[in-house]
Design a protein around this motif. Structure first.
Motif, PDB file in Angstrom:
ATOM      1  N   HIS A   2      48.145  49.069  41.668  1.00 48.49           N
ATOM      2  CA  HIS A   2      48.974  50.073  40.991  1.00 48.49           C
ATOM      3  C   HIS A   2      50.161  50.475  41.858  1.00 48.49           C
ATOM      4  O   HIS A   2      51.283  50.643  41.349  1.00 48.49           O
ATOM      5  CB  HIS A   2      48.131  51.301  40.641  1.00 48.49           C
ATOM      6  N   LEU A  29      40.493  47.139  33.850  1.00 48.70           N
ATOM      7  CA  LEU A  29      40.162  48.478  33.380  1.00 48.70           C
ATOM      8  C   LEU A  29      39.622  48.465  31.954  1.00 48.70           C
ATOM      9  O   LEU A  29      39.409  49.510  31.359  1.00 48.70           O
ATOM     10  CB  LEU A  29      41.396  49.384  33.487  1.00 48.70           C
ATOM     11  N   ARG A 196      46.842  54.050  35.599  1.00 47.23           N
ATOM     12  CA  ARG A 196      46.314  55.056  36.537  1.00 47.23           C
ATOM     13  C   ARG A 196      45.348  56.021  35.850  1.00 47.23           C
ATOM     14  O   ARG A 196      44.335  56.431  36.443  1.00 47.23           O
ATOM     15  CB  ARG A 196      47.472  55.822  37.179  1.00 47.23           C
ATOM     16  N   ILE A 199      42.027  54.382  35.741  1.00 49.82           N
ATOM     17  CA  ILE A 199      41.429  54.302  37.075  1.00 49.82           C
ATOM     18  C   ILE A 199      40.732  55.620  37.417  1.00 49.82           C
ATOM     19  O   ILE A 199      39.578  55.640  37.863  1.00 49.82           O
ATOM     20  CB  ILE A 199      42.501  53.976  38.136  1.00 49.82           C
ATOM     21  N   ASN A 203      36.609  55.899  37.633  1.00 51.18           N
ATOM     22  CA  ASN A 203      35.995  56.247  38.913  1.00 51.18           C
ATOM     23  C   ASN A 203      35.014  57.393  38.724  1.00 51.18           C
ATOM     24  O   ASN A 203      33.918  57.400  39.296  1.00 51.18           O
ATOM     25  CB  ASN A 203      37.074  56.644  39.929  1.00 51.18           C
TER      26      ASN A 203
END
Length: 221
Positions: A2, A29, A196, A199, A203
């Motif tokens: 990223h 992703l 993002r 992500i 997580n």
């Protein structure tokens, strides 16, 4: 990946490299089925989750995995289909009925009770199917972008289209998204909702899954 994408996404001479880097990152992703590749960490997260585990808030600071799947898919659908692709979202009344949900928006303003209601009611296999379709469409849209598209400002028409489609509500915790997206160009959109943003949320889901498997008491379930 990223960080590297952010460094090159505005450089016209790097457009093909930037697009490929985005596509590679985005593929990681989403489930492998989206790009017809081998199973990845998203597959690993979801493959053995039980239905009830999608609807657990491990602590009072958390949401649920079901909510994350809905929230990220709806945001990617709206921003990529309407703002980047300048077309339509995939979500419609048929998808809404198949998923067994009463809302159309991204779920930003839902309180804990509403998140739990969504998480218990939603049909998980169809939610995953919807998210996969959104991911496939994102791959198609990005593969067709040109260097000049990266500097294209998000259109006010697209923002209004999202509002009229019910993608956001009139609640403050939801309505701010229109101002946020409206301040971006296409590169800015690519660097957040379909990359993002995923992500960060996944997580968290990996952490929640570990807690669900290790703890016996949870904030909500």
């Amino acid at each position: 990946m990223h960080k590297q994408l952010a460094r090159i996404i505005y450089k016209p001479e790097k457009i093909e490299e930037a697009k490929q880097l985005f596509l590679d990152l985005h593929a990681l992703l989403h489930m492998g089925a989206v790009t017809q590749t081998s199973k990845n960490e998203v597959d690993q997260l979801l493959y053995d989750l039980k239905k009830e585990e999608y609807a657990i808030m491990p602590t009072k600071k958390d949401e649920t995995i079901a909510w994350v799947l809905w929230h990220t898919a709806r945001i990617e659908d709206l921003t990529m289909g309407i703002l980047v692709g300048m077309g339509q979202q995939i979500f419609n009344e048929e998808w809404q009925k198949k998923m067994n949900v009463s809302i159309k928006d991204t779920g930003n303003a839902l309180n804990d009770d509403e998140i739990m209601e969504l998480s218990h009611q939603i049909h998980i296999p169809t939610l995953i199917e919807y998210r996969n379709e959104v991911g496939k469409r994102t791959q198609q849209i990005v593969s067709q972008l040109q260097a000049e598209d990266m500097h294209r400002k998000v259109s006010s028409k697209g923002i209004q289209q999202i509002k009229e489609a019910g993608g956001v509500t009139s609640q403050e915790d939801s309505l701010w998204l229109l101002d946020y997206w409206g301040s971006k160009d296409i590169a800015g959109i690519l660097l957040m909702p379909p990359s993002r943003h995923l992500i960060m949320h996944f997580n968290a889901c990996v952490k929640w899954k570990q807690q669900i498997r290790m703890r016996t008491q949870f904030f909500r379930q």
